[in-house]
Write a protein that holds these residues in place. Structure first.
Motif, PDB file in Angstrom:
ATOM      1  N   LEU A 215       0.801  -1.236   0.017  1.00  0.00           N
ATOM      2  CA  LEU A 215      -0.135  -0.048   0.068  1.00  0.00           C
ATOM      3  C   LEU A 215       0.816   1.097  -0.064  1.00  0.00           C
ATOM      4  CD1 LEU A 215       0.149   1.375   3.086  1.00  0.00           C
ATOM      5  CD2 LEU A 215      -1.582  -0.526   3.468  1.00  0.00           C
ATOM      6  N   ALA A 216       0.369   2.343   0.044  1.00  0.00           N
ATOM      7  CA  ALA A 216       0.932   3.522  -0.228  1.00  0.00           C
ATOM      8  C   ALA A 216       0.114   4.783   0.662  1.00  0.00           C
ATOM      9  CB  ALA A 216       1.064   4.206  -1.540  1.00  0.00           C
ATOM     10  N   VAL A 217       1.266   5.368   1.471  1.00  0.00           N
ATOM     11  CA  VAL A 217       0.722   6.531   2.189  1.00  0.00           C
ATOM     12  C   VAL A 217       1.437   7.729   1.637  1.00  0.00           C
ATOM     13  CG1 VAL A 217       0.623   7.633   4.440  1.00  0.00           C
ATOM     14  CG2 VAL A 217       0.593   5.177   4.397  1.00  0.00           C
ATOM     15  N   ALA A 218       0.840   8.326   0.844  1.00  0.00           N
ATOM     16  CA  ALA A 218       1.338   9.475  -0.142  1.00  0.00           C
ATOM     17  C   ALA A 218       0.553  10.844  -0.327  1.00  0.00           C
ATOM     18  CB  ALA A 218       1.411   8.809  -1.521  1.00  0.00           C
ATOM     19  N   GLY A 219       1.208  12.048  -0.359  1.00  0.00           N
ATOM     20  CA  GLY A 219       0.932  13.227  -0.327  1.00  0.00           C
ATOM     21  C   GLY A 219      -0.099  13.712   0.740  1.00  0.00           C
ATOM     22  N   ASN A 220       0.018  13.247   1.858  1.00  0.00           N
ATOM     23  CA  ASN A 220      -0.774  13.738   2.930  1.00  0.00           C
ATOM     24  C   ASN A 220      -0.361  14.926   3.883  1.00  0.00           C
ATOM     25  OD1 ASN A 220      -2.927  11.124   3.048  1.00  0.00           O
ATOM     26  ND2 ASN A 220      -0.928  10.309   2.924  1.00  0.00           N
ATOM     27  N   TYR A 221      -1.122  15.536   4.545  1.00  0.00           N
ATOM     28  CA  TYR A 221      -0.616  16.675   5.528  1.00  0.00           C
ATOM     29  C   TYR A 221      -1.038  16.204   6.906  1.00  0.00           C
ATOM     30  CZ  TYR A 221      -0.290  21.044   7.933  1.00  0.00           C
ATOM     31  OH  TYR A 221      -0.002  22.037   8.789  1.00  0.00           O
ATOM     32  N   VAL A 222       0.021  15.905   7.442  1.00  0.00           N
ATOM     33  CA  VAL A 222      -0.274  15.256   8.791  1.00  0.00           C
ATOM     34  C   VAL A 222       0.361  16.115  10.038  1.00  0.00           C
ATOM     35  CG1 VAL A 222       0.208  12.969  10.160  1.00  0.00           C
ATOM     36  CG2 VAL A 222       0.311  12.924   7.853  1.00  0.00           C
ATOM     37  N   THR A 223      -0.627  16.580  10.928  1.00  0.00           N
ATOM     38  CA  THR A 223       0.103  17.702  12.032  1.00  0.00           C
ATOM     39  C   THR A 223      -0.758  17.628  13.256  1.00  0.00           C
ATOM     40  OG1 THR A 223       0.700  19.960  12.200  1.00  0.00           O
ATOM     41  CG2 THR A 223      -1.524  19.386  10.931  1.00  0.00           C
ATOM     42  N   GLY A 224      -0.145  18.018  14.234  1.00  0.00           N
ATOM     43  CA  GLY A 224      -0.841  18.306  15.618  1.00  0.00           C
ATOM     44  C   GLY A 224      -1.413  16.752  16.317  1.00  0.00           C
ATOM     45  N   ASN A 225      -0.909  15.674  15.892  1.00  0.00           N
ATOM     46  CA  ASN A 225      -1.047  14.369  16.311  1.00  0.00           C
ATOM     47  C   ASN A 225       0.012  14.206  17.350  1.00  0.00           C
ATOM     48  OD1 ASN A 225      -3.215  13.605  14.615  1.00  0.00           O
ATOM     49  ND2 ASN A 225      -1.507  14.237  13.145  1.00  0.00           N
ATOM     50  N   CYS A 226      -0.068  12.807  18.148  1.00  0.00           N
ATOM     51  CA  CYS A 226       1.126  12.646  19.027  1.00  0.00           C
ATOM     52  C   CYS A 226       1.918  12.008  18.200  1.00  0.00           C
ATOM     53  CB  CYS A 226       0.648  11.551  19.982  1.00  0.00           C
ATOM     54  SG  CYS A 226      -0.865  12.365  21.097  1.00  0.00           S
ATOM     55  N   THR A 227       1.710  11.053  17.145  1.00  0.00           N
ATOM     56  CA  THR A 227       2.562  10.443  16.112  1.00  0.00           C
ATOM     57  C   THR A 227       1.940  10.885  14.657  1.00  0.00           C
ATOM     58  OG1 THR A 227       3.244   8.641  17.632  1.00  0.00           O
ATOM     59  CG2 THR A 227       3.523   8.511  15.333  1.00  0.00           C
ATOM     60  N   GLY A 228       2.948  11.078  13.652  1.00  0.00           N
ATOM     61  CA  GLY A 228       2.163  11.306  12.533  1.00  0.00           C
ATOM     62  C   GLY A 228       1.779  10.097  11.780  1.00  0.00           C
ATOM     63  N   GLY A 268       5.713  14.036  19.734  1.00  0.00           N
ATOM     64  CA  GLY A 268       6.898  14.382  18.914  1.00  0.00           C
ATOM     65  C   GLY A 268       7.372  13.449  17.995  1.00  0.00           C
ATOM     66  N   SER A 269       6.349  12.536  17.508  1.00  0.00           N
ATOM     67  CA  SER A 269       6.985  11.391  16.593  1.00  0.00           C
ATOM     68  C   SER A 269       6.474  11.808  15.230  1.00  0.00           C
ATOM     69  CB  SER A 269       6.418   9.894  16.803  1.00  0.00           C
ATOM     70  OG  SER A 269       6.869   9.491  18.162  1.00  0.00           O
ATOM     71  N   GLY A 291       9.855  15.651  21.202  1.00  0.00           N
ATOM     72  CA  GLY A 291       9.412  15.043  22.270  1.00  0.00           C
ATOM     73  C   GLY A 291      10.679  14.126  22.924  1.00  0.00           C
ATOM     74  N   ARG A 292      10.330  13.498  24.154  1.00  0.00           N
ATOM     75  CA  ARG A 292      11.326  12.608  24.736  1.00  0.00           C
ATOM     76  C   ARG A 292      10.849  11.329  25.097  1.00  0.00           C
ATOM     77  NH1 ARG A 292      13.324  16.664  29.564  1.00  0.00           N
ATOM     78  NH2 ARG A 292      14.161  18.466  28.112  1.00  0.00           N
ATOM     79  N   SER A 293       9.661  11.040  24.131  1.00  0.00           N
ATOM     80  CA  SER A 293       9.230   9.735  24.127  1.00  0.00           C
ATOM     81  C   SER A 293      10.290   8.805  23.708  1.00  0.00           C
ATOM     82  CB  SER A 293       7.842   9.545  23.570  1.00  0.00           C
ATOM     83  OG  SER A 293       7.644   8.033  23.181  1.00  0.00           O
ATOM     84  N   PRO A 294      10.397   7.324  23.809  1.00  0.00           N
ATOM     85  CA  PRO A 294      11.498   6.519  23.137  1.00  0.00           C
ATOM     86  C   PRO A 294      10.955   6.504  21.754  1.00  0.00           C
ATOM     87  CG  PRO A 294      10.563   5.315  24.959  1.00  0.00           C
ATOM     88  CD  PRO A 294       9.669   6.543  25.059  1.00  0.00           C
ATOM     89  N   LEU A 295       9.899   6.972  21.237  1.00  0.00           N
ATOM     90  CA  LEU A 295       9.441   7.019  19.685  1.00  0.00           C
ATOM     91  C   LEU A 295       9.679   8.317  19.072  1.00  0.00           C
ATOM     92  CD1 LEU A 295       6.395   4.903  19.679  1.00  0.00           C
ATOM     93  CD2 LEU A 295       8.849   4.070  19.309  1.00  0.00           C
ATOM     94  N   SER A 296      10.176   9.532  19.885  1.00  0.00           N
ATOM     95  CA  SER A 296      10.215  10.622  19.516  1.00  0.00           C
ATOM     96  C   SER A 296      11.263  10.795  18.338  1.00  0.00           C
ATOM     97  CB  SER A 296      10.643  11.811  20.502  1.00  0.00           C
ATOM     98  OG  SER A 296       9.572  11.490  21.512  1.00  0.00           O
ATOM     99  N   GLY A 297      11.184  11.691  17.208  1.00  0.00           N
ATOM    100  CA  GLY A 297      12.104  12.183  16.411  1.00  0.00           C
ATOM    101  C   GLY A 297      11.449  12.333  15.005  1.00  0.00           C
ATOM    102  N   GLY A 298      12.140  12.777  14.148  1.00  0.00           N
ATOM    103  CA  GLY A 298      11.591  12.865  12.777  1.00  0.00           C
ATOM    104  C   GLY A 298      11.319  11.432  11.870  1.00  0.00           C
ATOM    105  N   ILE A 299      12.013  10.900  11.535  1.00  0.00           N
ATOM    106  CA  ILE A 299      11.917   9.329  10.917  1.00  0.00           C
ATOM    107  C   ILE A 299      12.538   8.428  12.096  1.00  0.00           C
ATOM    108  CG2 ILE A 299      11.917   7.655   9.225  1.00  0.00           C
ATOM    109  CD1 ILE A 299      12.093  10.133   7.385  1.00  0.00           C
ATOM    110  N   VAL A 300      11.666   7.702  12.516  1.00  0.00           N
ATOM    111  CA  VAL A 300      12.275   6.527  13.609  1.00  0.00           C
ATOM    112  C   VAL A 300      11.916   5.276  13.282  1.00  0.00           C
ATOM    113  CG1 VAL A 300      11.957   6.127  16.083  1.00  0.00           C
ATOM    114  CG2 VAL A 300      11.763   8.454  15.301  1.00  0.00           C
ATOM    115  N   LEU A 301      13.213   4.396  13.336  1.00  0.00           N
ATOM    116  CA  LEU A 301      13.089   2.925  13.186  1.00  0.00           C
ATOM    117  C   LEU A 301      13.208   2.333  14.694  1.00  0.00           C
ATOM    118  CD1 LEU A 301      13.438   3.542  10.155  1.00  0.00           C
ATOM    119  CD2 LEU A 301      14.951   1.735   9.994  1.00  0.00           C
ATOM    120  N   PHE A 302      12.171   1.647  15.108  1.00  0.00           N
ATOM    121  CA  PHE A 302      12.270   1.271  16.584  1.00  0.00           C
ATOM    122  C   PHE A 302      11.830  -0.140  16.544  1.00  0.00           C
ATOM    123  CE2 PHE A 302      10.546   0.664  20.859  1.00  0.00           C
ATOM    124  CZ  PHE A 302      11.436   1.470  21.543  1.00  0.00           C
ATOM    125  N   LYS A 303      12.295  -0.985  17.355  1.00  0.00           N
ATOM    126  CA  LYS A 303      12.405  -2.583  17.499  1.00  0.00           C
ATOM    127  C   LYS A 303      10.897  -2.621  18.076  1.00  0.00           C
ATOM    128  CE  LYS A 303      15.259  -5.300  18.648  1.00  0.00           C
ATOM    129  NZ  LYS A 303      16.305  -6.081  19.259  1.00  0.00           N
TER     130      LYS A 303
END
Length: 354
Positions: A215-228, A268-269, A291-303
């Motif tokens: 599938l594709a997630v393409a061309g969306n505007y994603v803002t003001g959520n806890c995680t995008g 902040g993810s 943010g300071r969550s373990p998942l915070s950051g711009g693009i995050v790869l997390f186990k």
């Protein structure tokens, strides 16, 4: 839908009724007009494949279940056609489960080619639009606002298109797509589902893609959520992945959401991958997610939280700025085959990914 569009539809119906159209009646799509105060469900039940149920401007207090293939449910526009829960007990299982519009196939036969367009669903305790067992569903120009769990949700479905919708202020994900919502199973191949040009804001998560492929997630505007954008996999096989997250603007998803049984607190993810494989994250603009969550950051790869690693994912050609703790975050082993190439950014964890 403009007054001109409505007039053209009514003219077409008049021509058919006057005998101008030569096609046999069984092959002529019909238009079912519903005015405020009338039953949408009654019109949907009377519709045949190819028919359109057209909702005139107004507020409708009911839940609607679509279980016939090829039916279109269309409002006069999300600003003027609004669905809200009915007072008291709903007359169908869609409403009894807390959903606004249900598009319902079965476990053995997917419901094909349903369209939902040009309306608002708001205030339902579960989902604004819920799709189960569908094939070729189109949801377009629909606003899902302040629903208890999801704006839009689907499971066991393929070849869906969600385009130019708004999901705002929903309790969990603005748009939630999964293989199944409750069961632990391997990832489902969606055969090309598209999530495109939607605005997803002030939800817990903008878009959640769980245990799906192709599938594709393409061309969306994603803002003001806890995680995008959250791509979720686990140890089940086939693995989640073989999909693309591309050309999205993911900005300032800095809302705070408390921890759950499976996730730490979120804040902040931008774009997060957990337990995914062979996924392409490319040409996104990712700004100001902090943010300071373990998942915070711009693009995050997390186990994943059941220990499934991200493998062979490609993060390339993205523009990142002012994300914290870093623009790119890779918490995986360097031996997993994940690559970071030609991204415009200033800081990464570990260093050297920019």
């Amino acid at each position: 839908m403009t007054k001109r569009h409505i007039a053209l539809l009514l003219s077409a119906v008049a021509l058919v009724g006057s005998g101008v159209a030569a096609a046999p009646p069984i092959s002529v799509p019909r238009l079912h007009l519903v005015h405020s105060g009338q039953s949408i469900q009654k019109a949907v039940d009377a519709a045949e494949p190819g028919d359109t149920v057209l909702l005139m401007p107004g507020t409708y207090h009911e839940s609607v279940k679509i279980a016939k293939r090829g039916v279109t449910l269309r409002g006069a526009g999300p600003e003027t056609t609004v669905l809200e829960p009915a007072a008291g007990t709903s007359s169908n299982d869609c409403g009894k489960r807390g959903n606004g519009i249900c598009v319902a196939g079965t476990k053995n036969k997917r419901l094909k080619d349903v369209t939902v367009a040009d309306l608002t669903v708001t205030g339902y305790s579960r989902a604004g639009v819920m799709a189960v067992g569908t094939d070729g569903l189109t949801v377009q120009h629909v606003a899902a606002v302040k629903n208890g769990l999801w704006g839009f949700a689907e499971e066991r479905s393929r070849r869906s298109t969600y385009r130019q919708n708004l999901a705002r202020g929903n309790g969990d994900a603005g748009l939630f797509l999964a293989n199944t919502i409750t069961a632990e199973q391997g990832a489902l191949d969606t055969d090309g589902t598209l999530i495109a040009q939607n605005r997803l804001e002030d939800n817990r998560i903008g878009v959640t893609v769980r245990r799906l492929r192709d599938l594709a997630v393409a061309g969306n505007y994603v803002t003001g959520n806890c995680t995008g954008v959250f791509v979720v996999g686990d140890e089940n096989k086939p693995r989640a992945g073989a999909l693309s997250v591309r050309d999205n603007l993911v900005a300032k998803n800095n809302k705070y959401c408390p921890k759950t049984a499976r996730l730490p607190y979120l804040q902040g993810s931008g774009i997060v991958l957990t337990g995914a494989e062979d996924t392409e994250v490319t040409r996104n603009t990712v700004l100001g997610n902090s943010g300071r969550s373990p998942l915070s950051g711009g693009i995050v790869l997390f186990k994943s939280f059941v220990g499934a690693a991200n493998e062979r994912n490609r993060v390339s050609g993205n523009a990142l700025q002012d994300n914290s703790p870093a623009d790119l975050v890779n918490q995986e082993s360097t031996k997993r085959g994940n690559t970071f190439q030609q991204n415009s950014c200033r800081a990464s964890k570990p260093a050297g990914l920019c």
